[in-house]
Design a protein around this motif. Sequence first.
Motif, PDB file in Angstrom:
ATOM      1  N   ILE A  41       0.841  -1.210   0.000  1.00 57.21           N
ATOM      2  CA  ILE A  41       0.000   0.000   0.000  1.00 57.21           C
ATOM      3  C   ILE A  41       0.873   1.255   0.000  1.00 57.21           C
ATOM      4  CG2 ILE A  41      -1.623   1.337   1.400  1.00 57.21           C
ATOM      5  CD1 ILE A  41      -2.892  -1.349   2.212  1.00 57.21           C
ATOM      6  N   SER A  42       1.937   1.246   0.771  1.00 57.15           N
ATOM      7  CA  SER A  42       2.855   2.387   0.792  1.00 57.15           C
ATOM      8  C   SER A  42       3.492   2.610  -0.568  1.00 57.15           C
ATOM      9  CB  SER A  42       3.939   2.187   1.845  1.00 57.15           C
ATOM     10  OG  SER A  42       3.387   2.158   3.129  1.00 57.15           O
ATOM     11  N   LEU A  43       3.931   1.542  -1.223  1.00 55.25           N
ATOM     12  CA  LEU A  43       4.521   1.661  -2.558  1.00 55.25           C
ATOM     13  C   LEU A  43       3.507   2.208  -3.560  1.00 55.25           C
ATOM     14  CD1 LEU A  43       6.731  -1.553  -2.777  1.00 55.25           C
ATOM     15  CD2 LEU A  43       7.491   0.827  -2.585  1.00 55.25           C
ATOM     16  N   HIS A  44       2.279   1.733  -3.487  1.00 51.29           N
ATOM     17  CA  HIS A  44       1.228   2.255  -4.372  1.00 51.29           C
ATOM     18  C   HIS A  44       1.024   3.748  -4.133  1.00 51.29           C
ATOM     19  CE1 HIS A  44      -0.969  -1.792  -5.346  1.00 51.29           C
ATOM     20  NE2 HIS A  44       0.249  -1.741  -5.825  1.00 51.29           N
ATOM     21  N   ASN A  45       0.989   4.144  -2.873  1.00 45.29           N
ATOM     22  CA  ASN A  45       0.813   5.562  -2.546  1.00 45.29           C
ATOM     23  C   ASN A  45       1.976   6.398  -3.061  1.00 45.29           C
ATOM     24  OD1 ASN A  45      -1.645   5.115  -1.334  1.00 45.29           O
ATOM     25  ND2 ASN A  45      -0.792   4.958   0.730  1.00 45.29           N
ATOM     26  N   TYR A  46       3.202   5.933  -2.885  1.00 48.01           N
ATOM     27  CA  TYR A  46       4.369   6.670  -3.381  1.00 48.01           C
ATOM     28  C   TYR A  46       4.343   6.773  -4.899  1.00 48.01           C
ATOM     29  CZ  TYR A  46       6.383   6.429   1.301  1.00 48.01           C
ATOM     30  OH  TYR A  46       6.607   6.562   2.645  1.00 48.01           O
ATOM     31  N   PHE A  47       3.950   5.696  -5.559  1.00 48.37           N
ATOM     32  CA  PHE A  47       3.845   5.721  -7.010  1.00 48.37           C
ATOM     33  C   PHE A  47       2.778   6.735  -7.454  1.00 48.37           C
ATOM     34  CE2 PHE A  47       1.934   4.165 -10.985  1.00 48.37           C
ATOM     35  CZ  PHE A  47       3.042   4.283 -11.814  1.00 48.37           C
ATOM     36  N   ALA A  48       1.637   6.740  -6.775  1.00 47.90           N
ATOM     37  CA  ALA A  48       0.560   7.676  -7.108  1.00 47.90           C
ATOM     38  C   ALA A  48       1.008   9.120  -6.893  1.00 47.90           C
ATOM     39  CB  ALA A  48      -0.685   7.366  -6.274  1.00 47.90           C
ATOM     40  N   ILE A  49       1.730   9.372  -5.824  1.00 51.35           N
ATOM     41  CA  ILE A  49       2.243  10.723  -5.559  1.00 51.35           C
ATOM     42  C   ILE A  49       3.255  11.126  -6.625  1.00 51.35           C
ATOM     43  CG2 ILE A  49       3.650  12.094  -3.964  1.00 51.35           C
ATOM     44  CD1 ILE A  49       2.225  10.554  -1.679  1.00 51.35           C
ATOM     45  N   ALA A  50       4.140  10.209  -7.011  1.00 47.82           N
ATOM     46  CA  ALA A  50       5.123  10.500  -8.061  1.00 47.82           C
ATOM     47  C   ALA A  50       4.426  10.789  -9.390  1.00 47.82           C
ATOM     48  CB  ALA A  50       6.100   9.339  -8.210  1.00 47.82           C
ATOM     49  N   LEU A  51       3.394  10.033  -9.705  1.00 48.74           N
ATOM     50  CA  LEU A  51       2.634  10.257 -10.936  1.00 48.74           C
ATOM     51  C   LEU A  51       1.922  11.608 -10.897  1.00 48.74           C
ATOM     52  CD1 LEU A  51       1.785   9.031 -13.639  1.00 48.74           C
ATOM     53  CD2 LEU A  51      -0.151   7.994 -12.461  1.00 48.74           C
ATOM     54  N   LEU A  52       1.332  11.923  -9.781  1.00 46.00           N
ATOM     55  CA  LEU A  52       0.678  13.218  -9.614  1.00 46.00           C
ATOM     56  C   LEU A  52       1.684  14.359  -9.764  1.00 46.00           C
ATOM     57  CD1 LEU A  52      -1.957  14.712  -8.882  1.00 46.00           C
ATOM     58  CD2 LEU A  52      -1.250  14.556  -6.500  1.00 46.00           C
ATOM     59  N   PHE A  53       2.841  14.212  -9.165  1.00 50.78           N
ATOM     60  CA  PHE A  53       3.913  15.196  -9.275  1.00 50.78           C
ATOM     61  C   PHE A  53       4.301  15.379 -10.743  1.00 50.78           C
ATOM     62  CE2 PHE A  53       8.461  16.167  -9.447  1.00 50.78           C
ATOM     63  CZ  PHE A  53       8.508  17.325  -8.698  1.00 50.78           C
ATOM     64  N   PHE A  54       4.464  14.270 -11.462  1.00 53.51           N
ATOM     65  CA  PHE A  54       4.826  14.324 -12.877  1.00 53.51           C
ATOM     66  C   PHE A  54       3.765  15.054 -13.684  1.00 53.51           C
ATOM     67  CE2 PHE A  54       4.645  12.419 -17.145  1.00 53.51           C
ATOM     68  CZ  PHE A  54       5.900  12.774 -17.606  1.00 53.51           C
ATOM     69  N   VAL A  55       2.507  14.721 -13.452  1.00 53.41           N
ATOM     70  CA  VAL A  55       1.414  15.352 -14.202  1.00 53.41           C
ATOM     71  C   VAL A  55       1.328  16.838 -13.884  1.00 53.41           C
ATOM     72  CG1 VAL A  55      -1.103  15.448 -14.442  1.00 53.41           C
ATOM     73  CG2 VAL A  55       0.066  13.249 -14.515  1.00 53.41           C
ATOM     74  N   LEU A  56       1.383  17.178 -12.602  1.00 53.75           N
ATOM     75  CA  LEU A  56       1.224  18.581 -12.215  1.00 53.75           C
ATOM     76  C   LEU A  56       2.396  19.454 -12.649  1.00 53.75           C
ATOM     77  CD1 LEU A  56      -0.389  18.485  -8.680  1.00 53.75           C
ATOM     78  CD2 LEU A  56      -1.402  19.262 -10.813  1.00 53.75           C
ATOM     79  N   LEU A  57       3.597  18.958 -12.487  1.00 51.47           N
ATOM     80  CA  LEU A  57       4.746  19.812 -12.733  1.00 51.47           C
ATOM     81  C   LEU A  57       5.354  19.684 -14.132  1.00 51.47           C
ATOM     82  CD1 LEU A  57       6.540  19.667  -9.286  1.00 51.47           C
ATOM     83  CD2 LEU A  57       4.951  21.350 -10.173  1.00 51.47           C
TER      84      LEU A  57
END
Length: 190
Positions: A9-25
């Motif tokens: 679950i932690s890895l999924h959350n980190y991946f989702a945050i990294a993807l969000l960061f990529f999309v936003l920035l």
Amino acid sequence: MTFLDQVVISLHNYFAIALLFFVLLILRRMYREDRFRQNMFALRDELFDFASSGEIKFDHPAYIILRTSMNGMIRFAHRVTLTHVLVSYVLKNHIGTKALSESHQKNLEDSFNQVQNLETRLRVRELHDRMRFLLAEHLVKSSLIIFCVLGIVIAFAMVRGASKKLWEQVWNSVPGFDLLEAEAEDVGAS
């Protein structure tokens, strides 16, 4: 829940945050650059149509300065950032861009004043103002820092009942626009 489940679950959350960061920035910035270029192309096309209608000559200094400024902004949209504006403004006395900015403003005003017809002069100034607005819009919308800060300021101003005139004064007093426009004309001519 087991330790392994927590790790997954932690890895999924980190991946989702990294993807969000990529999309936003990253992707958002690329989109903003393309949108700025497209809007500037449309404005330059409007300037061309205005000149082709005979209202202003293609070799008139006002037309040439506006066209080369727009070309420079289109070509170097990826460099039009908050950091570039701030560094240019802070260092303008040290790197010699203050003279470039002042020279550009003088040439621009002189070229506008050379337009004989009052309606044509007003239309050319309006195109110039729209170019500067597109630049301001690009800076605000492509910088998450400015976007967030300005959002708070706008919300506060709306609560306090600020008028449109106040915002026009704010946009006209933002430092660095003259310099950025002068740099755009300089690189657009090359």
